[in-house]
Design a protein around this motif. Structure first.
Motif, PDB file in Angstrom:
ATOM      1  N   UNK A  63       0.808  -1.219   0.000  1.00  0.00           N
ATOM      2  CA  UNK A  63       0.000   0.000   0.000  1.00  0.00           C
ATOM      3  C   UNK A  63       0.841   1.269   0.000  1.00  0.00           C
ATOM      4  N   UNK A  64       2.120   1.165   0.380  1.00  0.00           N
ATOM      5  CA  UNK A  64       2.930   2.373   0.484  1.00  0.00           C
ATOM      6  C   UNK A  64       4.014   2.476  -0.573  1.00  0.00           C
ATOM      7  N   UNK A  65       4.368   1.349  -1.194  1.00  0.00           N
ATOM      8  CA  UNK A  65       5.485   1.360  -2.132  1.00  0.00           C
ATOM      9  C   UNK A  65       5.135   0.761  -3.485  1.00  0.00           C
ATOM     10  N   UNK A  66       4.421  -0.379  -3.500  1.00  0.00           N
ATOM     11  CA  UNK A  66       4.067  -1.014  -4.765  1.00  0.00           C
ATOM     12  C   UNK A  66       2.915  -0.308  -5.463  1.00  0.00           C
ATOM     13  N   UNK A  67       2.158   0.483  -4.751  1.00  0.00           N
ATOM     14  CA  UNK A  67       1.051   1.218  -5.355  1.00  0.00           C
ATOM     15  C   UNK A  67       1.603   2.338  -6.224  1.00  0.00           C
ATOM     16  N   UNK A  68       1.569   2.144  -7.555  1.00  0.00           N
ATOM     17  CA  UNK A  68       2.113   3.144  -8.473  1.00  0.00           C
ATOM     18  C   UNK A  68       1.003   3.985  -9.109  1.00  0.00           C
ATOM     19  N   UNK A 123      -4.667   4.962   4.955  1.00  0.00           N
ATOM     20  CA  UNK A 123      -3.528   4.124   4.604  1.00  0.00           C
ATOM     21  C   UNK A 123      -3.345   2.978   5.598  1.00  0.00           C
ATOM     22  N   UNK A 124      -3.610   3.237   6.882  1.00  0.00           N
ATOM     23  CA  UNK A 124      -3.479   2.169   7.881  1.00  0.00           C
ATOM     24  C   UNK A 124      -4.522   1.078   7.625  1.00  0.00           C
ATOM     25  N   UNK A 125      -5.764   1.485   7.334  1.00  0.00           N
ATOM     26  CA  UNK A 125      -6.803   0.497   7.037  1.00  0.00           C
ATOM     27  C   UNK A 125      -6.486  -0.273   5.760  1.00  0.00           C
TER      28      UNK A 125
END
Length: 567
Positions: A63-68, A123-125
């Motif tokens: 959710x924080x890095x692979x999400x392009x 983002x946490x959810x």
């Protein structure tokens, strides 16, 4: 690595090869336990997976890095995390019985003036949902029906189209072409949770996500039903809700004969579903009418219904109520009478008398034209090179999607249409010049054919440059969790939407990442990278294919080399 040890590590120090191997081993065990019906083992392994440090790291990375994508923020306003924040979130990540409301975002609906509502969680959810997805997906991949193709890893629209072709290529059939009305918004939540039949902690977390509500502007709206689109886990929940329809229809038409020791019904209706779109095929009109009634009754138990305006019965070869053939997922499927020399043959060697032709649908062609026309009109003042950069990716993506069917003539017609559109664009820029002058100014013949592009600059790709390559449907009920890496790597390299250079690099690297050595999966972010860093003058060096996170790590490393001035 235990949670207590994470304080001595940084995000960049994590060994993703080991982490992914640990997670996949547990997912494979979940898949196998579900295949043999051992529900207790499934739940035990799922709890073990979600408590593991490796799974928590993968969920955060997703959710924080692979999400392009566009990295849309939820109600918390957080779009991204620093490496230290990622590590901190992975340390604390666990399921919760509460959830924050999702943020409402409206996006255009292709081919319609309507807009599709998305609900973007915090983002946490999203990280919690990604953690749950790691455990849920292998369980349900073990039991999903073979003709279900939507929102499933390793399967896609082209598999559904090939399944339809295989069902009708030797015999014309009646078709129930159905659409479920507002599927994602109306799924009965209690029925979905009952079908999940999972352990209490995961059930409470999913119930919290589904019932958190959405914030549209300053107003909070409740979500009493449905699986809000936009969540990480929403697609698999929708697939679970619709799971069982194919089996229910098959049960209504019991076996009638014995073949190789098994009782089968060779005349059973074939159900092919992609998300909320489905078709049912059979040669008997009465059977199709009965399947429509059975489908409507089955959907009622999930709080759903068929959309009357998009549900119809037609025939693949003969006109039926003024229609022949049908559209599905942007394709038009129809059969045409032909003579003996153009006809295929049945199992006994007799001419079929018809040919099955699948083409881009008229609606899909018109939608594509509207997109290109809007871009060209909007870019009246830009340079020719900028216009080419704007519309080339659209053309390439569209032609790759339709390169698995009979599209050559349509591609040629679109080339002629685009030439006329670009000629009007060029003449508007030079209203006092002749058409011959404008053509000479904007079209070049340096490659043996007329190309739209500036001298010495980029050329606009032509539709007919895209080769036609048939797609091979996924085998039966195979799943990405069955451990058959060579099979899935081979399929990935032949994916219709894969750019040619990526396909070449995949083949050259044996389907593995050049940095970590792990096989690529369909959902992985794939990045092309120069072997020699660009910062060190490697613009013309050979390329390699890396995972998105591996590319990030290599780029950071290349930057440190460049800063030190060392190769």
């Amino acid at each position: 690595m235990s949670t207590a040890d994470t304080s001595v590590y940084e995000w960049k120090d994590l060994d993703w090869r080991v982490i992914e191997q640990q997670v996949f081993k547990l997912q494979t065990r979940i898949y196998r336990a579900a295949r043999r019906g051992d529900i207790k083992a499934v739940h035990r392994l799922q709890r073990l997976l979600m408590a593991s440090w490796a799974a928590r790291c993968l969920a955060v990375r997703r959710v924080s890095q692979d999400n392009r994508g566009k990295r849309t923020a939820g109600v918390d306003g957080v779009k991204n995390l620093t490496p230290a924040q990622r590590l901190h979130l992975a340390t604390l990540l666990k399921l919760s019985a509460t959830a924050q409301p999702a943020r409402r975002v409206w996006i255009p609906k292709p081919g319609s003036a309507e807009k599709r509502p998305l609900a973007i969680p915090t983002l946490v959810d999203r990280a919690r949902q990604a953690l749950a997805l790691l455990a849920l997906e292998p369980e349900w991949e073990a039991v999903f029906e073979p003709h279900s193709y939507g929102f499933r890893p390793g399967r896609g629209t082209h598999d559904a189209i090939e399944a339809i072709f295989g069902a009708i290529c030797r015999k014309p059939k009646f078709v129930l072409d159905a659409d479920i009305a507002k599927c994602f918004e109306r799924i009965d939540r209690d029925a979905l949770l009952a079908k999940l039949h999972t352990f209490p902690r995961l059930r409470r977390a999913i119930k919290a996500w589904l019932g958190a509500g959405v914030l549209d502007g300053e107003e909070l709206f409740p979500t009493p039903a449905g699986t809000p689109q936009g969540g990480v886990v929403s697609p698999v929940l929708a697939s679970i809700a619709l799971h069982g329809l194919e089996t229910a229809i098959a049960t209504a038409f019991p076996p009638t004969k014995v073949v190789n020791g098994r009782r089968v019904n060779p005349w059973r209706p074939i159900v092919i579903r992609y998300a909320d779109d489905l078709v049912i095929l059979h040669e008997d009109e009465d059977v199709i009418t009965e399947t429509q009634r059975l489908t409507a009754a089955w959907l009622t138990d999930m709080g759903l219904e068929l959309k009357p305006s998009k549900t119809q019965i037609t025939h693949t070869l003969r006109p039926y109520e003024g229609r022949v053939g049908f559209d599905f997922l942007g394709f038009h499927i129809q059969q045409y009478p032909v003579g003996r020399t153009h006809s295929g043959k049945d199992g006994l060697g007799r001419p079929l008398g018809f040919k099955t032709i699948i083409t881009p649908s008229k609606d899909a062609i018109q939608r594509h034209k509207r997109v290109i026309r809007a871009r060209v009109r909007r870019e009246r003042t830009v340079s020719q090179a900028e216009l080419i950069a704007e519309i080339t990716p659209i053309i390439r993506g569209w032609t790759r999607y339709y390169a698995t069917v009979v599209s050559k003539e349509i591609f040629a017609a679109l080339d002629a249409w685009l030439f006329a559109l670009l000629l009007r664009w060029a003449k508007r820029r030079h209203p006092n010049k002749s058409a011959a002058w404008v053509t000479k100014r904007y079209w070049r013949r340096e490659t043996g054919r007329w190309d739209f592009g500036p001298k010495g600059g980029p050329r606009l790709v032509k539709y007919r440059q895209q080769p036609i390559r048939r797609h091979t449907k996924v085998i039966g009920a195979k799943s990405v969790y069955d451990g058959d890496w060579p099979y899935w790597a081979q399929r990935l390299g032949r994916h219709p939407l894969l750019p040619p250079e990526v396909a070449y690099l995949l083949k050259r690297q044996g389907g593995r990442c050049a940095r970590c050595g792990l096989y690529f999966r369909e959902t992985d972010v794939k990045e092309r990278d120069h072997l020699v860093p660009v910062a060190l003058g490697g613009e013309s060096s050979p390329r390699q294919l890396l995972h998105g996170h591996c590319h990030d790590a290599k780029t950071a490393q290349d930057g440190s080399y460049a800063a030190r001035g060392t190769p």
